[in-house]
Design a protein around this motif. Structure first.
Motif, PDB file in Angstrom:
ATOM      1  N   LEU A 215       7.114  12.093   6.519  1.00  0.00           N
ATOM      2  CA  LEU A 215       6.857  12.953   5.360  1.00  0.00           C
ATOM      3  C   LEU A 215       5.914  12.273   4.365  1.00  0.00           C
ATOM      4  CD1 LEU A 215      10.424  14.425   4.678  1.00  0.00           C
ATOM      5  CD2 LEU A 215       8.414  15.657   5.535  1.00  0.00           C
ATOM      6  N   ILE A 216       6.159  10.996   4.103  1.00  0.00           N
ATOM      7  CA  ILE A 216       5.306  10.268   3.155  1.00  0.00           C
ATOM      8  C   ILE A 216       3.897  10.137   3.716  1.00  0.00           C
ATOM      9  CG2 ILE A 216       4.934   8.063   1.982  1.00  0.00           C
ATOM     10  CD1 ILE A 216       8.026   7.722   2.052  1.00  0.00           C
ATOM     11  N   ALA A 217       3.782   9.768   4.997  1.00  0.00           N
ATOM     12  CA  ALA A 217       2.462   9.594   5.613  1.00  0.00           C
ATOM     13  C   ALA A 217       1.687  10.908   5.619  1.00  0.00           C
ATOM     14  CB  ALA A 217       2.617   9.058   7.035  1.00  0.00           C
ATOM     15  N   SER A 218       2.364  12.000   5.903  1.00  0.00           N
ATOM     16  CA  SER A 218       1.709  13.302   5.928  1.00  0.00           C
ATOM     17  C   SER A 218       1.159  13.667   4.557  1.00  0.00           C
ATOM     18  CB  SER A 218       2.687  14.366   6.412  1.00  0.00           C
ATOM     19  OG  SER A 218       2.110  15.646   6.392  1.00  0.00           O
ATOM     20  N   ALA A 219       1.951  13.440   3.521  1.00  0.00           N
ATOM     21  CA  ALA A 219       1.504  13.754   2.162  1.00  0.00           C
ATOM     22  C   ALA A 219       0.348  12.851   1.739  1.00  0.00           C
ATOM     23  CB  ALA A 219       2.677  13.631   1.188  1.00  0.00           C
ATOM     24  N   LEU A 220       0.409  11.573   2.106  1.00  0.00           N
ATOM     25  CA  LEU A 220      -0.689  10.656   1.790  1.00  0.00           C
ATOM     26  C   LEU A 220      -1.974  11.088   2.482  1.00  0.00           C
ATOM     27  CD1 LEU A 220       1.014   7.133   1.925  1.00  0.00           C
ATOM     28  CD2 LEU A 220      -0.036   8.218  -0.079  1.00  0.00           C
ATOM     29  N   GLY A 221      -1.845  11.541   3.722  1.00  0.00           N
ATOM     30  CA  GLY A 221      -3.022  11.989   4.458  1.00  0.00           C
ATOM     31  C   GLY A 221      -3.711  13.162   3.794  1.00  0.00           C
ATOM     32  N   ARG A 222      -2.942  13.977   3.065  1.00  0.00           N
ATOM     33  CA  ARG A 222      -3.512  15.130   2.364  1.00  0.00           C
ATOM     34  C   ARG A 222      -3.915  14.789   0.926  1.00  0.00           C
ATOM     35  NH1 ARG A 222       1.353  17.151   4.224  1.00  0.00           N
ATOM     36  NH2 ARG A 222       2.068  17.466   2.062  1.00  0.00           N
ATOM     37  N   LYS A 223      -3.676  13.561   0.502  1.00  0.00           N
ATOM     38  CA  LYS A 223      -3.863  13.163  -0.897  1.00  0.00           C
ATOM     39  C   LYS A 223      -3.058  14.081  -1.824  1.00  0.00           C
ATOM     40  CE  LYS A 223      -6.972   9.829  -0.343  1.00  0.00           C
ATOM     41  NZ  LYS A 223      -6.722   9.570   1.083  1.00  0.00           N
TER      42      LYS A 223
ATOM     43  N   ARG B 252      -0.384  14.373  -4.187  1.00  0.00           N
ATOM     44  CA  ARG B 252       0.426  13.524  -5.057  1.00  0.00           C
ATOM     45  C   ARG B 252       1.822  14.096  -5.260  1.00  0.00           C
ATOM     46  NH1 ARG B 252      -1.596  10.957 -10.842  1.00  0.00           N
ATOM     47  NH2 ARG B 252       0.227   9.606 -11.187  1.00  0.00           N
ATOM     48  N   ALA B 253       1.911  15.425  -5.452  1.00  0.00           N
ATOM     49  CA  ALA B 253       3.222  16.051  -5.627  1.00  0.00           C
ATOM     50  C   ALA B 253       4.056  15.920  -4.364  1.00  0.00           C
ATOM     51  CB  ALA B 253       3.055  17.524  -6.008  1.00  0.00           C
ATOM     52  N   GLY B 254       3.414  16.070  -3.211  1.00  0.00           N
ATOM     53  CA  GLY B 254       4.130  15.924  -1.950  1.00  0.00           C
ATOM     54  C   GLY B 254       4.628  14.517  -1.738  1.00  0.00           C
ATOM     55  N   VAL B 255       3.802  13.522  -2.119  1.00  0.00           N
ATOM     56  CA  VAL B 255       4.227  12.128  -2.011  1.00  0.00           C
ATOM     57  C   VAL B 255       5.409  11.867  -2.942  1.00  0.00           C
ATOM     58  CG1 VAL B 255       3.568   9.721  -2.370  1.00  0.00           C
ATOM     59  CG2 VAL B 255       1.939  11.302  -1.333  1.00  0.00           C
TER      60      VAL B 255
ATOM     61  N   LEU C 238       4.870   3.351  -6.486  1.00  0.00           N
ATOM     62  CA  LEU C 238       3.770   2.766  -5.723  1.00  0.00           C
ATOM     63  C   LEU C 238       3.279   3.738  -4.656  1.00  0.00           C
ATOM     64  CD1 LEU C 238       5.089  -0.888  -5.261  1.00  0.00           C
ATOM     65  CD2 LEU C 238       3.347  -0.086  -6.870  1.00  0.00           C
ATOM     66  N   ALA C 239       4.210   4.434  -4.022  1.00  0.00           N
ATOM     67  CA  ALA C 239       3.830   5.433  -3.020  1.00  0.00           C
ATOM     68  C   ALA C 239       3.006   6.535  -3.658  1.00  0.00           C
ATOM     69  CB  ALA C 239       5.081   6.015  -2.362  1.00  0.00           C
ATOM     70  N   GLU C 240       3.448   7.004  -4.804  1.00  0.00           N
ATOM     71  CA  GLU C 240       2.706   8.068  -5.487  1.00  0.00           C
ATOM     72  C   GLU C 240       1.321   7.577  -5.903  1.00  0.00           C
ATOM     73  OE1 GLU C 240       3.126  10.996  -9.387  1.00  0.00           O
ATOM     74  OE2 GLU C 240       4.873   9.860  -8.679  1.00  0.00           O
ATOM     75  N   ALA C 241       1.243   6.313  -6.336  1.00  0.00           N
ATOM     76  CA  ALA C 241      -0.047   5.760  -6.747  1.00  0.00           C
ATOM     77  C   ALA C 241      -1.035   5.693  -5.585  1.00  0.00           C
ATOM     78  CB  ALA C 241       0.148   4.365  -7.348  1.00  0.00           C
ATOM     79  N   LEU C 242      -0.511   5.456  -4.377  1.00  0.00           N
ATOM     80  CA  LEU C 242      -1.399   5.372  -3.223  1.00  0.00           C
ATOM     81  C   LEU C 242      -2.239   6.634  -3.054  1.00  0.00           C
ATOM     82  CD1 LEU C 242       0.527   3.672  -0.246  1.00  0.00           C
ATOM     83  CD2 LEU C 242      -1.534   2.865  -1.419  1.00  0.00           C
TER      84      LEU C 242
END
Length: 418
Positions: free
Chosen positions: A182-190, A192-195, A209-213
């Protein structure tokens, strides 16, 4: 029973002379750049024993490998979806006694299974730098990538650089595989709310830190400054400092003018393969990256030689399509002529000796223009006439007579004239 239609497998295509010339020209240009930087060319087979090749493939690479049974031996073999594992095998076995750094380059086709779309054949060219530690090795491959991209004829070239350490720390802190996905998928889409939503499963202090990424992308220096201001653990801080050193060394080593450099610390493509600095290059006319690469220090150990390594591959097909989309003309071929009639062989030999392409056409076609276009030739010499690919004809008697006597300058000038 009807005869099946003439067809090609899904995902492969023929390249006619103009398209083939564009792709061969690109390959020759980038290989010349690689060799100028000291990289020696190597050729590897199109398929290998599947179990050997797959040692060096990530999960995505293994899923994309097309396998079949080799009739002579009964071995399961696979078409190569990537050339880097082959280079690793060669260095670890055939070149095991050669000390590093080892600089190798290659070009060729890889074939990847693409789900319902079938397979896809990709023309690649790339380099591998073995036994070159950080940061010097990373800076060198970035500089070679920039030099190769400068010969592609594409505008708006940008190299996007990152490091796997920040994302590895965040994803490694996830309590289970589902959370990581779930985290990787949201990061791939940039996203921020999903992360933010997915990161609720992370331990306290790591979720921010995850959200900042999802926001750590953009111009190199300010993005890196923003990243190091966050409370990362020491190994991640060291990796970010290493990235800063790599970019500084790249600035010193790269040929000028160097392309613009951006940073994206949330890009997870190749995450299970790369071990340090990773990068991709983008250009005007291409919808996705035309080059990808990075550090893969664990790969050669899978073939028996523990060694640091880094490299990249250029997608020549993506570059060729980008050139065409923005109107870059295909390369100009050496002038080619057909010679017909008495003394054709002798005249053709004289023209070839000057570097022109010359074919002896024994039988005159119904229409010279259409035939010349199909044969990728510029003109035909018929008697004392010069016939163009548009069927236009002009007298070239004197120039042809001089060429038969060994002086081809006037005839070549006529052939080059519009």
């Amino acid at each position: 029973m009807s005869t099946p239609p003439i067809r090609l497998p899904s995902g492969v295509r023929d390249f006619l002379p103009r398209a083939a010339a564009r792709r061969r020209s690109l390959a020759e240009k980038v290989m010349a750049v690689f060799e100028a930087w000291g990289y020696a060319r190597i050729i590897t087979p199109y398929f290998e024993c599947a179990d050997v090749l797959e040692r060096g493939l990530g999960a995505g690479g293994r899923a994309s490998a097309i396998r079949f049974v080799e009739p002579g031996t009964g071995e399961v073999v696979a078409l190569r979806p990537d050339i880097t594992p082959q280079i690793a095998r060669v260095v670890a076995t055939r070149m095991q006694e050669i000390p590093g750094p080892i600089r190798l380059c290659y070009e060729g086709a890889v074939t990847r299974f693409a789900g319902e779309a079938g397979q896809r054949e990709i023309l690649q060219a790339g380099i591998e730098l073995v036994d070159a530690p950080e940061p010097d090795g990373d800076a060198e491959v970035l500089a070679v990538a920039a030099a190769a991209l400068a010969h592609m004829g594409l505008p708006e070239i940008r190299i996007d650089v990152g490091h796997v350490a920040p994302a590895a720390f965040v994803l490694g802190s996830a309590p289970d595989a589902a959370s990581r996905v779930l985290i990787a998928s949201a990061l791939g889409r940039k996203d921020r709310a999903g992360v933010r939503s997915a990161a609720r499963a992370l331990p306290e202090g790591i979720a921010p830190l995850a959200e900042a990424l999802a926001t750590l992308w953009g111009p190199a220096q300010p993005t890196l400054d923003k990243a190091v201001a966050l409370p990362w653990p020491e190994p991640v801080m060291a990796a970010l400092e290493q990235l800063r050193v790599v970019l500084a060394a790249f600035g010193e080593l790269a040929e000028q003018p160097a392309p613009s450099v951006t940073i994206d610390l949330g890009d997870l493509r190749g995450f299970d393969y790369y071990t340090g600095v990773r990068f991709a290059a983008y250009a005007g006319g291409a919808p996705d990256a035309v080059l990808r690469g990075g550090r893969y220090d664990e790969l050669l150990g899978k073939y028996g030689r523990a060694a640091q390594a880094t490299g990249f591959a250029i997608d020549l097909e993506a570059v060729a399509q980008a050139q065409r989309s923005i109107g870059v003309a295909p390369p100009s071929a050496v002038i080619g002529v057909a010679v017909h009639g008495a003394g054709a062989s002798e005249l053709a030999r004289a023209l070839r000796a000057t570097g022109l392409r010359a074919v002896v056409q024994q039988r005159a076609p119904e229409a010279w223009g259409a035939w010349l276009r199909g044969a990728a030739l510029d003109a035909a010499i018929v008697g004392d006439q010069l016939i163009g690919s548009d069927d236009g004809s002009r007298s070239a008697k004197r120039a042809i007579e001089e060429a038969r006597a060994g002086d081809t300058k006037a005839l070549i000038a006529l052939l080059k004239a519009p």
